[in-house]
Design an enzyme around this catalytic site. Structure first.
Site, PDB file in Angstrom:
ATOM      1  N   GLY A 225     -18.142  -9.103  36.052  1.00  0.00           N
ATOM      2  CA  GLY A 225     -17.564  -9.774  37.207  1.00  0.00           C
ATOM      3  C   GLY A 225     -16.807  -8.810  38.109  1.00  0.00           C
ATOM      4  N   ALA A 226     -15.947  -7.996  37.502  1.00  0.00           N
ATOM      5  CA  ALA A 226     -15.109  -7.100  38.294  1.00  0.00           C
ATOM      6  C   ALA A 226     -14.382  -6.160  37.356  1.00  0.00           C
ATOM      7  CB  ALA A 226     -14.090  -7.897  39.107  1.00  0.00           C
ATOM      8  N   MET A 227     -13.683  -5.163  37.933  1.00  0.00           N
ATOM      9  CA  MET A 227     -12.983  -4.189  37.100  1.00  0.00           C
ATOM     10  C   MET A 227     -11.630  -3.832  37.709  1.00  0.00           C
ATOM     11  SD  MET A 227     -12.948  -2.398  34.383  1.00  0.00           S
ATOM     12  CE  MET A 227     -11.480  -1.457  33.988  1.00  0.00           C
TER      13      MET A 227
ATOM     14  N   HIS B 186      -7.394 -12.609  38.177  1.00  0.00           N
ATOM     15  CA  HIS B 186      -7.530 -11.953  36.864  1.00  0.00           C
ATOM     16  C   HIS B 186      -7.363 -10.435  36.978  1.00  0.00           C
ATOM     17  CE1 HIS B 186      -9.294 -11.670  32.736  1.00  0.00           C
ATOM     18  NE2 HIS B 186      -9.662 -10.475  33.186  1.00  0.00           N
ATOM     19  N   GLU B 187      -8.099  -9.835  37.893  1.00  0.00           N
ATOM     20  CA  GLU B 187      -8.027  -8.366  38.002  1.00  0.00           C
ATOM     21  C   GLU B 187      -6.639  -7.935  38.478  1.00  0.00           C
ATOM     22  OE1 GLU B 187     -10.422  -7.189  36.489  1.00  0.00           O
ATOM     23  OE2 GLU B 187     -11.796  -8.884  36.691  1.00  0.00           O
TER      24      GLU B 187
ATOM     25  N   GLU C 294      -7.237  -8.851  27.425  1.00  0.00           N
ATOM     26  CA  GLU C 294      -8.161  -9.836  27.990  1.00  0.00           C
ATOM     27  C   GLU C 294      -7.754 -11.279  27.674  1.00  0.00           C
ATOM     28  OE1 GLU C 294      -9.869  -9.083  30.292  1.00  0.00           O
ATOM     29  OE2 GLU C 294     -10.306  -6.948  30.079  1.00  0.00           O
TER      30      GLU C 294
ATOM     31  N   ASN D  37      -9.572  -1.354  37.812  1.00  0.00           N
ATOM     32  CA  ASN D  37      -9.137   0.033  38.015  1.00  0.00           C
ATOM     33  C   ASN D  37      -7.838   0.076  38.800  1.00  0.00           C
ATOM     34  OD1 ASN D  37     -11.890   0.755  37.151  1.00  0.00           O
ATOM     35  ND2 ASN D  37     -12.436  -0.040  39.159  1.00  0.00           N
TER      36      ASN D  37
ATOM     37  N   HIS E  21      -4.172  -7.980  35.639  1.00  0.00           N
ATOM     38  CA  HIS E  21      -4.324  -6.846  34.723  1.00  0.00           C
ATOM     39  C   HIS E  21      -3.373  -5.708  35.089  1.00  0.00           C
ATOM     40  CE1 HIS E  21      -7.370  -7.587  31.757  1.00  0.00           C
ATOM     41  NE2 HIS E  21      -8.372  -7.773  32.598  1.00  0.00           N
TER      42      HIS E  21
END
Ligand code: B3K
Ligand code: ZN
Length: 870
Positions: A260-262, A296-297, A319, A264, A300
């Site tokens: 979905g996505a990261m 969500h990202e 997660e 970084n 993080h």
């Protein structure tokens, strides 16, 4: 390919050397990118420096500027090992990679015209040699050089320090990220984009520049992502007291992305599916997912980046917690009940399935061959349920106290799930020793509840038992801590108070009983008549509930329960009761009048339309299959499901028609009520078309092909395809013509056909793999057509084996192209034991055929071995 060795959680050891600083220099070229890496290396303990590397061409190695001869190090397929190093030194490595040839989409690769990276979990080692493990935290400085015309934007983590021109039409940029981070959070992007810019001022007074980069021409489709980002930043400050810590936050949308996505640091890279959205091309659920993935990202940044994982066995530390946070974000902003129901459905139809499969693992796995195989519904979604149980037990205040302690203790560190639980424990002065079993035991616990009412004393005696089935490698299970939320009602649906020392009133309004023994019995008193109990309200633990079902009790709960989730659950239990009974009889089904009355009442009741739409979504074939551990009666499940939907449609036709006429929402209204209206309108239309296909075919064609709102269009398209309306082919053709230039919309067209349960589905999916708009190189296309088909268990398991052969062929091709995507498609093969003898043979022979491939990727090898061994 050499057999990849398993790693065990219990083998953790700190590395011999850590890396404090990294200076990277990328000279970007499509086929030969040169990467120079200058590492500030420091000894932590005895041993050699072990650098990981995959598919790299090593050009040179130097220690403190002195180049090493080839005999001064050991180089193999996966590692570069250097012994005899001083305790501190500077290591300079030059390597060359080929981004254009990278179809696995791990490391540095090309997506369309742009360079981008994906490093989690172990992708950084495909860029340069490195101690590629999450407990090595370094400060990164990155210089990027590339052609200025093709790649006007050169991006990496942190702050932009310098940029300028070079020779030959090239230019450069230097980025510096002050926060020490593991290599999996490194990112680089070079490309030509449209850029949406905004600002956000944090509670700490930091002005943050926000940027969303999208393919040219897509700027207006990025606005919702930007709005979502600002909402997420504000929500995290308000609910968790966590503010952003850099001056810049960038999101880049790319079309080629495995997940979905990261997250970084400072430079999120997203699958364009979770960034691009406008009402013409995105459904209401797409908007909701964009908001939740952006959230969500972003979340993080604290739970994952500032406090990261010591090793990959701890993945759920970041997660599970971050999924819990994004679920709460969505729930605080939208309908809490709808989001909770969505999460419950994921657990019941996917996670329970994984827990019962050969790949079953605890949320903190003990053994891993290919880490990419452990980004699972267990680690993510069951992990979030475990966090939610802590929240239920400690309450919001206690939970936030624990979060603060976690942050005070571990900011800037790489830690374990144990550290998280210990912080919760210390901040709340509670003993969570037994609770920890949720981290170590796999499998879905089964809770059995029996109630005995004694009219003469007015007492109700309740007996609860729990038991967790064996899973591969774990035969003996101990009792876990199960927070059971419940409410007690009288026969008219009035809530009754409960008094018992083991039970307390929970902040959600339910009663809370914590079940921590294998069994317990207790007695409640003061009931003039038999009371009715809604158990496991809000799905307060990730367990299966077993109890005697009384249809009338559920009808009462559907009509009267205070909590929306409890009402929905009552409807689901009624459906299940009727469906399972029908399946036992080969699928023949007659809807009981009681169920029909209850549903008619719900249809007319003043409930939220979004909830109504969910109430009128009976359990799927996949959910029903979960009730059978062997010889899954697929034909009876198909027959019973169809009969249920048809009889509902016929019996409630006038009610659906009357409601449908009232449900109007304007195309550009994205408010909660408008979305709810569209959801229920689509449900009504589905049942209406079921009851009278001829009568509704024209209306459905109009809705499916009229541009303006994708929820309306997609809803109608699916009805036409799933119900095989007479004008289905025309509708598919017009939709294709209208949207052929918009890949994310075409994915809906592929998925509608792959999810149909018709006689022609398998053939059509087969033909669609040759469609000019389909390619195995793009994960979104593969997921839309083939992952959707794999979840369509009634057609995947078609008796002639055609579904198996179709997917097998694709997996073979993906084994070489993109093993991560291949490994996702193999899931339904693993559970071969659950089917009849003929299907078992077919499924097993597919697995063996794959196992014999010379170059089988470890992603597939691990799963196949577990399936054939178990
Ligand atoms: N952390 C990433 C997942 C990376 C997957 C690697 N195979 C996305 C997320 O959970 O936010
Ligand atoms: Zn995540």
């Amino acid at each position: 390919m050499a057999h990849k060795q398993a790693k065990y959680r219990s083998d953790y050891r700190a590395p011999a050397f850590t890396i404090d600083t990294v200076e990277l220099d990328f000279d970007l070229h499509d086929n030969a990118t040169r990467v120079t890496s200058v590492l500030g290396v420091r000894r932590l303990g005895p041993g050699a420096l072990e650098l990981d590397g995959e598919q790299l061409k090593l050009i040179s190695v130097a220690v403190d500027d002195v180049e090493l001869d080839a005999d001064a190090y050991i180089l193999n397929e996966h590692q570069l090992i250097i012994s005899d190093l001083p305790d501190e030194c500077t290591l300079t490595l030059v390597t060359e990679i080929n981004p254009s040839a990278n179809s696995a989409l791990e490391g540095l690769y090309k997506s369309g015209g742009a360079f981008c990276t994906q490093c989690e979990a172990e992708g950084f080692r495909r860029i340069t040699y490195y101690v590629d493990r999450p407990d090595v935290l370094a400060v990164f400085t990155t210089r990027i050089t590339a052609d200025a015309r093709q790649f006007p934007y050169l991006l990496s983590n942190g702050n932009l320090q310098q940029q300028g021109e070079c020779e030959n039409g090239r230019h450069f940029a230097i980025w510096h990220d002050p926060h020490p981070k593991p290599a999996y959070l490194f990112a680089l992007v070079a490309g030509d984009f449209d850029r949406l810019q905004d600002t956000y001022t944090t509670t700490e007074g930091r002005d943050v520049c926000l940027e969303v980069f999208v393919d040219k021409g897509n700027l207006s489709r990025a606005e919702y992502a930007m709005v979502s980002l600002k909402k997420a930043m504000q929500w995290d400050e308000e609910r968790f007291g966590l503010a952003y810590d850099l001056d810049r936050y960038m999101i880049v949308a790319v079309d080629f992305f495995n997940m979905g996505a990261m997250e970084n640091k400072g430079l999120n890279i997203f699958n364009s599916k979770y960034v691009l959205a406008d009402q013409n091309t995105a459904t209401d659920w797409d908007f909701i997912h964009v908001e939740s993935v952006i959230g969500h990202e972003y979340f993080h940044n604290w739970t994952g980046n500032r406090i990261t994982c010591r090793d990959w066995f701890q993945l759920s530390l970041k997660e599970g917690l971050t999924v819990f946070r994004d679920q709460e974000f969505s729930s605080d902003l939208g309908s809490r009940a709808v989001h909770r129901i969505d999460a419950i459905r994921v657990m019941r139809s996917h996670q329970f399935n994984e827990d019962a499969s050969p790949m079953a693992h605890p949320i903190r796995p003990d053994k891993v061959v290919e880490m990419n195989n452990f980004y699972t519904v267990t680690v993510y979604n069951k992990g979030a349920e475990v966090i939610r149980m802590l929240h239920t037990i400690l309450g919001e205040e206690g939970f936030q106290r624990g979060m603060q302690r976690y942050r005070q203790r571990h900011d800037g560190q790489a830690v374990t799930c144990e550290d998280f639980v210990a912080a919760m424990e210390a901040a709340n002065d509670v003993d969570l020793s037994q609770f920890r079993r949720w981290y170590s035991q796999a499998g879905t616990p089964v809770v059995n509840i029996t109630e005995r009412y004694d009219a003469s004393t007015g007492e109700l005696t309740i007996r609860c038992q729990q038991q967790t089935p064996a899973t591969p490698g774990q035969t003996d299970k101990a009792p876990v801590v199960i927070p059971l939320l419940f409410s007690v009602f009288d026969a008219r649906g009035q809530r009754l108070a409960v008094e018992h020392e083991a039970i307390k009133r929970h902040e959600s309004g339910s009663e809370l009983l914590v079940l921590d023994q294998a069994e317990c019995e207790f007695t409640l008193s003061g009931f003039a008549k038999r009371p009715i109990i809604a158990w496991l309200e809000n799905f307060s633990a990730p367990v299966k509930l077993e109890r005697e079902v009384a249809l009338d009790d559920y009808a009462l709960l559907l009509a009267h329960a205070e909590q929306e989730v409890t009402r929905w659950e009552a409807a689901q239990q009624m459906y299940l009761h009727v469906l399972l009974q029908a399946v036992e009889q080969g699928g023949a089904l007659t809807l009981p009048q009681g169920l029909l009355n209850a549903l008619r009442q719900a249809l007319q009741a003043p409930l939220d339309n979004a909830l109504k739409a969910l109430i009128f979504t009976p359990p799927s074939a996949e959910e029903l299959s979960e009730y059978y551990s062997s010889d899954v009666p697929l034909a009876a499940i198909e027959k019973a499901g169809k009969a249920l939907r048809q009889q509902l449609a016929l019996a409630l036709q006038p009610d659906f028609a009357a409601l449908f006429d009232q449900l109007q929402a304007s195309d550009d209204d994205l408010s909660g009520p408008a979305m709810a209206t569209r959801a229920m309108a689509n449900r009504c239309l589905y049942f209406l078309a079921y009851a009278a296909p001829q009568q509704y075919a024209d209306l459905i064609a109009k809705r499916a092909t009229r541009r303006g709102n994708m929820t309306v269009q997609q809803g109608a398209l699916e009805i036409a395809v799933h119900l095989e309306l007479p004008n289905r082919d025309n509708i598919l053709a017009s939709f294709l013509e209208q949207w052929q230039a918009t890949p994310l919309v075409m994915d809906k067209w592929f998925a509608a056909q792959a999810s149909a349960v018709t006689a022609t589905t398998v053939n059509e999916v087969q033909q669609l793999t040759d469609h000019s708009l389909f390619t195995l190189r793009n994960p979104n296309r593969v997921y839309a057509l083939l992952a959707t088909f794999c979840r369509n268990s009634l057609r995947f398991h078609q008796a002639d084996g055609a579904g198996y052969r179709l997917v097998l062929d694709v997996i073979k091709q993906l084994n070489n192209l993109n093993p991560q995507v291949a490994a996702r498609l193999i899931t339904p093969f693993l559970q071969w034991r659950r089917y009849d003898a003929k299907r078992q043979e077919q499924l097993k022979s597919c697995l063996s055929e794959l196992q014999q491939l010379d170059d089988l990727a470890p992603d597939l090898a691990e799963k196949i071995a577990s399936a054939l061994e178990s």
